[in-house]
Design a protein around this motif. Structure first.
Motif, short mmCIF file in Angstrom:
data_model
loop_
_atom_site.label_atom_id
_atom_site.label_comp_id
_atom_site.label_asym_id
_atom_site.label_seq_id
_atom_site.Cartn_x
_atom_site.Cartn_y
_atom_site.Cartn_z
N GLU A 62 32.82 2.65 6.33
CA GLU A 62 34.40 2.71 7.12
C GLU A 62 35.21 1.71 6.66
OE1 GLU A 62 36.23 1.05 11.70
OE2 GLU A 62 34.31 1.59 11.77
N ARG A 63 34.58 0.26 6.15
CA ARG A 63 35.41 -0.32 5.54
C ARG A 63 36.20 0.49 3.98
NH1 ARG A 63 33.91 -4.33 1.79
NH2 ARG A 63 35.87 -6.35 1.69
N TRP A 64 34.52 0.45 3.45
CA TRP A 64 34.56 1.07 2.10
C TRP A 64 35.20 2.27 2.18
CZ3 TRP A 64 33.70 6.03 0.31
CH2 TRP A 64 33.68 6.11 -0.78
N GLU A 65 35.87 3.51 2.88
CA GLU A 65 37.02 4.49 3.79
C GLU A 65 37.82 3.94 3.44
OE1 GLU A 65 33.85 7.26 6.03
OE2 GLU A 65 35.69 6.41 7.02
N LYS A 66 38.36 2.96 3.80
CA LYS A 66 39.53 1.92 4.24
C LYS A 66 40.27 1.79 2.21
CE LYS A 66 39.62 3.13 7.79
NZ LYS A 66 40.62 4.50 9.18
N LEU A 67 39.05 0.46 2.22
CA LEU A 67 39.03 0.50 0.57
C LEU A 67 39.40 2.03 -0.33
CD1 LEU A 67 36.55 -2.38 0.51
CD2 LEU A 67 38.87 -2.15 0.60
N SER A 68 38.58 2.27 0.21
CA SER A 68 38.88 3.74 -1.50
C SER A 68 40.03 4.37 -0.45
CB SER A 68 37.53 4.59 -1.21
OG SER A 68 36.21 4.60 -1.76
N GLU A 69 40.98 4.37 0.25
CA GLU A 69 41.74 4.79 0.51
C GLU A 69 42.81 4.04 -0.92
OE1 GLU A 69 40.63 7.59 4.94
OE2 GLU A 69 42.30 5.73 4.67
N GLU A 70 43.10 2.92 -0.03
CA GLU A 70 43.87 1.99 -0.56
C GLU A 70 43.64 2.94 -2.30
OE1 GLU A 70 44.95 -3.08 -0.97
OE2 GLU A 70 42.90 -1.70 -0.18
N LEU A 71 42.99 2.45 -3.11
CA LEU A 71 42.58 2.16 -4.26
C LEU A 71 42.96 3.67 -4.61
CD1 LEU A 71 41.83 2.05 -6.72
CD2 LEU A 71 39.14 2.69 -6.40
N ASP A 72 43.22 5.06 -3.56
CA ASP A 72 43.84 5.77 -4.56
C ASP A 72 45.32 5.53 -4.36
OD1 ASP A 72 41.56 8.47 -2.59
OD2 ASP A 72 41.76 7.24 -4.63
N THR A 73 45.86 4.83 -2.99
CA THR A 73 46.82 5.83 -3.66
C THR A 73 47.58 4.30 -4.78
OG1 THR A 73 46.91 4.83 -0.15
CG2 THR A 73 48.94 4.00 -1.55
N LEU A 74 46.85 3.08 -4.58
CA LEU A 74 47.29 2.36 -5.58
C LEU A 74 47.18 3.40 -7.22
CD1 LEU A 74 45.62 -1.15 -4.56
CD2 LEU A 74 48.47 -0.39 -4.62
#
Length: 653
Positions: free
Chosen positions: A639-651
């Protein structure tokens, strides 16, 4: 479209069903119903050709296509979501390759007047027209529409399928089947892992787009909204009702009353015959009549009556301590994973005796807040648990904590107290553990059976705050009714995380919606919430809401700036670019670190799984405890990885 004649299926002495004959026509929406074990999944497998009947014929036209969604499926782990879903268009890709080859031949050949050249032109034209009619050029957009409708984000489409849980992988398989647009759709429990919005999207698709549908589901609202025909497997027979599910329930009740009357009359007739035979068996003057009665008795075909609906059985929670007036109070509660905010400023007061629902898309923080309430994970803000609160928590991983050396009956007998002990067999029967199933060892039960057993255990423990996370996934309709009735009359407080609208309807009086990092309170039942949500969405589309207005005005300002001040849009300073690069590197590092942790935990889980498969380790509680804690940690890290990946995609946008 599909014709079935004289179908018979046997797995033992008594057939699952016999002499079944019916036709599946275009635009049929058939709900296949019956108690667990009646043969619903077996019938779907026979219709799609995966299993052969004992007798009978299933006729499918040569040009008809069938799409089958089983409860369990296997996806490759080496592909992205988009690549896996593109398999639905394998035929179209092959067609495109054929068209390209023919186009190449037409460009290279010079015998324009020959019959072979004209035949090639004809084949090319037909194939190209067919390709255009299938809408092949737009299949990528169709893939995106379908996957997003089933709850995926655009950023998910290029992730590996192995990164998703079983429920999300089931959605990928469902998307592939829907995109093939088969003539007949066979769906076995398609809603088990869908959230409310995805279920509603699927309802609309099946109602408006699909051709013929046969589905098995325990979601009453779903099958009622989709079906226009109901087929019931009961007492070894398949009965076809040409009505939707709600109307079938009424007709079914009338039919059962007729069965009972016929059964009682037959039993009375049999008793009279037996009485006559016993009275005059040894009387010579009545020998002929006695023989006639014996022959008549032998010819009687016993009338079978369906088992009494277990939903009529009432299950009450045992007495418990009275809790404080407010079992749960959240004040500015927030949860972050690194720089990613799951939710913030959650203000929630749950009163004693309230029944509330947590709803929202998967991954929006419902289970995270439950873990905060349970004290399992740290958080920011204030969260108070009231005086004398005793929490009973049901989650999927609880099934793994059952003692595998006990039988089903012993597991429940150990927690049952008072008068409830006299009703254990009735309770087990209501949750599909009737008869010999009560004597099964826990270690031989499937995952779904273990979940149901863990649910029964919870229902018999004296608690005053129930927290149930997706409690209905492995329950049939009768069992769901028993559970729902028990929660309704429960004196304590209940928090239910569920996507089952029918189950929540009439049960909860308040809905908390999770989404966009916020938790919003909605007073009223689940359908009040859904009606409000639809109105809200329409107003946003019309520009009536503040958020919509803000968004549109922001867009307008952005476009205006880009038109009138082009130089400034690209004039980002050196310091800003460096800061952006720094944030991207930090996010990439966090993602890589999370992936390493996930890999380590998955490797350890496989090692533990192999150890637990060995008979000598089957009851080793240390291994079981480590397995459970590692699995829980893995779920949280994913779940944490999914959130981090979404944040990276946004950046990176």
């Amino acid at each position: 479209m599909i014709s079935v004649e004289g179908l018979r299926v046997e797995f033992g002495v008594k057939p699952l069903f016999a002499n079944a004959s019916f036709v599946i026509n275009d635009r049929d929406r058939i709900a296949l119903v019956g108690k667990n074990g009646a043969g619903k999944s077996t019938l779907l497998k026979i219709l799609c050709g995966q299993q052969q009947p004992t007798a009978g014929v299933v006729s499918v036209p040569n040009d008809a296509t069938i799409g089958y969604l089983p409860q369990v499926m296997n996806l490759q782990d080496t592909m992205t979501v988009r690549e896996e879903t593109q398999k639905a268009f394998a035929d179209i890709k092959q067609m495109a390759q054929r068209i390209e080859r023919m186009n190449q031949q037409l460009a290279e050949r010079t015998d324009y007047e020959s019959e072979e050249y004209m035949a090639l032109v004809e084949r090319f034209t037909q194939e190209h027209d067919r390709y255009q009619m299938m809408g092949a050029d737009g299949y990528e957009a169709e893939i995106e529409r379908t996957l997003i409708g089933l709850g995926f984000e655009r950023s998910d489409l290029d992730r590996q399928t192995r990164e998703f849980s079983g429920g999300w992988r089931m959605r990928i398989e469902l998307a592939k089947i829907l995109l093939r647009k088969p003539d007949v759709l066979l769906l076995d429990e398609p809603t088990n892992h869908l959230d409310i919005e995805s279920i509603q999207w699927l309802e609309q698709y099946l109602a408006n787009t699909a051709k013929a549908v046969v589905l098995v589901s325990h979601d009453r609202a779903f099958i009622n909204n989709v079906s226009n025909r109901t087929m019931e497997i009961s007492c070894g027979q398949i009965t076809d009702y040409k009505v939707k599910y709600d109307e079938y329930v009424v007709l079914r009740k009338e039919r059962r009353e007729q069965q009972l009357r016929a059964y009682e009359n037959q039993q009375k007739e049999i008793a009279e015959m037996k009485d006559f035979i016993e009275r005059f068996r040894y009387k010579a003057t009545k020998a002929v009549q006695v023989q006639q009665k014996v022959k008549q008795l032998e010819k009687i075909v016993p009338i079978e009556v369906d088992q009494v609906d277990n939903s009529a059985m009432h299950l009450k929670f045992p007495p418990c301590l009275r809790s404080g007036d407010y079992p749960v109070i959240c004040d500015e509660v927030a949860k972050n994973y690194g720089e990613h905010n799951v939710f913030a400023k959650v203000n929630m007061t749950i009163k004693r005796g309230e029944k509330v629902a947590f709803v929202g898309k998967n991954g929006e923080g419902k289970s995270t807040l439950v873990k905060c309430i349970m004290g399992e994970i740290p958080f920011d803000g204030s969260l108070k648990i009231g005086h004398n609160v005793q929490i009973g928590y049901f989650a999927q991983n609880q099934a793994q904590l059952l003692d595998e050396s006990l039988t089903v009956f012993q597991t429940i007998d150990n927690v049952a107290k008072g008068e409830v002990r006299l009703k254990i067999n009735d309770i087990l029967g209501a949750f599909m553990f009737g008869g010999e199933a009560a004597d099964k060892k826990v270690k031989v039960l499937s995952g779904g059976e273990r979940s149901r057993l863990a649910m029964i255990r919870l229902l018999l423990e004296p608690v005053n705050l129930l927290i149930l996370d997706e409690p209905t996934n492995h329950l049939d309709m009768a069992s769901k009714d028993v559970l729902k009735e028990a929660i309704k009359v429960f004196d304590g407080t209940a928090i239910v995380v569920s996507h089952d609208r029918e189950f929540l309807d009439g049960l909860v009086t308040k809905v908390y919606e999770f989404g966009g990092g916020k938790v919003r309170e909605h007073l009223g039942g689940i359908y009040d919430f859904l009606r409000t949500k639809k109105i809200s969405e329409l107003s946003e589309l019309q520009g009536g809401s503040a958020s919509s207005t803000s968004s549109s005005s922001g867009t307008s300002r952005a476009s205006e700036t880009s038109e009138t001040s082009v130089p400034s849009s690209g004039a980002q300073s050196y310091a800003e670019r460096k800061e952006q690069q720094k944030r991207v590197r930090k996010a990439e590092k966090a993602v890589e670190e999370s992936e390493r942790k996930i890999s380590d935990m998955e490797r350890r889980l496989k090692e533990l799984d192999d150890l637990l498969m060995k008979p000598e380790n089957a009851s080793d509680m240390e291994l079981v405890t480590e397995y459970t804690s590692t699995k829980k940690a893995l779920d949280e890290e994913v779940e944490r990885w999914e959130k981090l990946s979404e944040e990276l995609d946004t950046l990176n946008i």
